[in-house]
Design a protein around this motif. Structure first.
Motif, PDB file in Angstrom:
ATOM      1  N   GLU A   1       8.979 -11.851 -18.637  1.00  0.00           N
ATOM      2  CA  GLU A   1       7.626 -11.421 -18.986  1.00  0.00           C
ATOM      3  C   GLU A   1       6.804 -11.083 -17.745  1.00  0.00           C
ATOM      4  OE1 GLU A   1       6.000 -14.403 -21.613  1.00  0.00           O
ATOM      5  OE2 GLU A   1       7.500 -13.960 -23.152  1.00  0.00           O
ATOM      6  N   VAL A   2       7.359 -10.184 -16.926  1.00  0.00           N
ATOM      7  CA  VAL A   2       6.700  -9.701 -15.714  1.00  0.00           C
ATOM      8  C   VAL A   2       6.797  -8.179 -15.683  1.00  0.00           C
ATOM      9  CG1 VAL A   2       7.172 -11.762 -14.329  1.00  0.00           C
ATOM     10  CG2 VAL A   2       8.814  -9.885 -14.319  1.00  0.00           C
ATOM     11  N   GLU A   3       5.985  -7.586 -14.841  1.00  0.00           N
ATOM     12  CA  GLU A   3       6.072  -6.147 -14.580  1.00  0.00           C
ATOM     13  C   GLU A   3       6.782  -5.995 -13.239  1.00  0.00           C
ATOM     14  OE1 GLU A   3       6.146  -2.371 -14.865  1.00  0.00           O
ATOM     15  OE2 GLU A   3       5.027  -3.390 -16.454  1.00  0.00           O
ATOM     16  N   LEU A   4       7.837  -5.179 -13.220  1.00  0.00           N
ATOM     17  CA  LEU A   4       8.604  -4.972 -11.986  1.00  0.00           C
ATOM     18  C   LEU A   4       8.696  -3.503 -11.573  1.00  0.00           C
ATOM     19  CD1 LEU A   4      11.554  -7.408 -12.778  1.00  0.00           C
ATOM     20  CD2 LEU A   4       9.886  -7.692 -10.933  1.00  0.00           C
ATOM     21  N   LEU A   5       8.376  -2.600 -12.463  1.00  0.00           N
ATOM     22  CA  LEU A   5       8.591  -1.177 -12.187  1.00  0.00           C
ATOM     23  C   LEU A   5       7.331  -0.400 -11.825  1.00  0.00           C
ATOM     24  CD1 LEU A   5      11.261  -0.388 -14.894  1.00  0.00           C
ATOM     25  CD2 LEU A   5      11.576  -0.372 -12.427  1.00  0.00           C
ATOM     26  N   ASP A   6       6.190  -1.019 -11.847  1.00  0.00           N
ATOM     27  CA  ASP A   6       4.955  -0.307 -11.531  1.00  0.00           C
ATOM     28  C   ASP A   6       4.714  -0.346 -10.025  1.00  0.00           C
ATOM     29  OD1 ASP A   6       2.518   0.883 -11.332  1.00  0.00           O
ATOM     30  OD2 ASP A   6       1.546  -0.348 -12.859  1.00  0.00           O
ATOM     31  N   LYS A   7       5.202   0.677  -9.333  1.00  0.00           N
ATOM     32  CA  LYS A   7       5.088   0.695  -7.874  1.00  0.00           C
ATOM     33  C   LYS A   7       3.723   1.177  -7.396  1.00  0.00           C
ATOM     34  CE  LYS A   7       9.948   0.986  -7.111  1.00  0.00           C
ATOM     35  NZ  LYS A   7      10.791   0.709  -6.017  1.00  0.00           N
ATOM     36  N   MET A   8       2.847   1.550  -8.306  1.00  0.00           N
ATOM     37  CA  MET A   8       1.535   2.026  -7.899  1.00  0.00           C
ATOM     38  C   MET A   8       0.498   0.916  -7.830  1.00  0.00           C
ATOM     39  SD  MET A   8       2.287   4.916  -7.011  1.00  0.00           S
ATOM     40  CE  MET A   8       0.669   5.298  -6.381  1.00  0.00           C
ATOM     41  N   ASN A   9       0.890  -0.289  -8.182  1.00  0.00           N
ATOM     42  CA  ASN A   9       0.000  -1.416  -7.953  1.00  0.00           C
ATOM     43  C   ASN A   9       0.102  -1.805  -6.490  1.00  0.00           C
ATOM     44  OD1 ASN A   9      -1.217  -1.804 -10.455  1.00  0.00           O
ATOM     45  ND2 ASN A   9       0.584  -2.843 -11.250  1.00  0.00           N
ATOM     46  N   VAL A  10      -0.919  -2.449  -5.992  1.00  0.00           N
ATOM     47  CA  VAL A  10      -0.980  -2.814  -4.577  1.00  0.00           C
ATOM     48  C   VAL A  10      -0.663  -4.304  -4.437  1.00  0.00           C
ATOM     49  CG1 VAL A  10      -2.415  -2.856  -2.505  1.00  0.00           C
ATOM     50  CG2 VAL A  10      -2.774  -1.077  -4.236  1.00  0.00           C
ATOM     51  N   CYS A  11       0.269  -4.615  -3.557  1.00  0.00           N
ATOM     52  CA  CYS A  11       0.591  -5.998  -3.224  1.00  0.00           C
ATOM     53  C   CYS A  11       0.075  -6.239  -1.809  1.00  0.00           C
ATOM     54  CB  CYS A  11       2.092  -6.235  -3.276  1.00  0.00           C
ATOM     55  SG  CYS A  11       2.803  -5.998  -4.906  1.00  0.00           S
TER      56      CYS A  11
ATOM     57  N   ASP B   1      -4.103  -3.578  -9.487  1.00  0.00           N
ATOM     58  CA  ASP B   1      -3.969  -2.140  -9.694  1.00  0.00           C
ATOM     59  C   ASP B   1      -4.829  -1.434  -8.638  1.00  0.00           C
ATOM     60  OD1 ASP B   1      -6.653  -1.734 -10.663  1.00  0.00           O
ATOM     61  OD2 ASP B   1      -6.006  -2.209 -12.693  1.00  0.00           O
ATOM     62  N   VAL B   2      -4.559  -0.170  -8.413  1.00  0.00           N
ATOM     63  CA  VAL B   2      -5.202   0.575  -7.334  1.00  0.00           C
ATOM     64  C   VAL B   2      -6.722   0.575  -7.491  1.00  0.00           C
ATOM     65  CG1 VAL B   2      -5.437   2.861  -6.284  1.00  0.00           C
ATOM     66  CG2 VAL B   2      -3.178   2.000  -6.856  1.00  0.00           C
TER      67      VAL B   2
END
Length: 159
Positions: free
Chosen positions: A91-101, A112-113
């Motif tokens: 129950e995680v998001e792993l494919l959204d590379k447009m979020n900022v870590c 999120d951006v």
């Protein structure tokens, strides 16, 4: 074939999957077993194939394969299908590379951006804040350009 991550060359291809949350301590061993099993089975028919994984900060799943591995679209699809399966299981998001870590003290944040831009405006994060560039392509880039200040990343356009 699974090999130690450190034994792969600097040119080895990498894929970084940031998790929307840190994996819980009780999930780590099982997750590592699943990652290991996937890498062991991935391209099992290719005797020269060398690949590995790392779980960094209990938050980033990183796969790596030697550059000369001749990966096909089907091989990449297999990796993405596995990641989709993990998303559902944990129950995680792993494919959204447009979020900022980014690092905030000893913690790693996942925003999120739009929210990240707001934090910049409020000066909650600064030009010196360490961000993770999850779009790095090689192990060498991972080692040298993955964790960098905002000013040295593609996020600097938000400053």
């Amino acid at each position: 074939m699974f090999v130690e991550f450190n034994s792969l060359s600097e040119e080895a291809k990498v894929w970084v999957y940031p998790s929307s949350r840190k994996f819980y301590p009780q999930e780590i061993d099982e997750l590592k077993e699943k990652l290991n099993s996937f890498v062991e089975a991935w391209k099992q028919d290719d005797a020269g194939f060398k690949a590995s994984f790392e779980l960094k900060y209990n938050r980033f799943i990183i796969f790596s394969a030697e550059e000369d591995a001749q990966l096909t679209n089907a091989d990449i699809d297999q990796q993405v299908a596995f990641i989709l399966q993990l998303q559902q299981e944990y129950e995680v998001e792993l494919l959204d590379k447009m979020n900022v870590c980014f690092k905030q003290g000893e913690f790693i944040q996942y925003k999120d951006v739009k929210e990240f831009k707001t934090l910049l405006k409020k000066k909650s994060v600064s030009a010196k804040t360490i961000v993770f560039d999850n779009l790095v392509q090689t192990k060498g880039e991972l080692e040298n350009y993955w964790e960098v200040p905002i000013t040295e990343s593609w996020y600097n356009r938000f400053l």
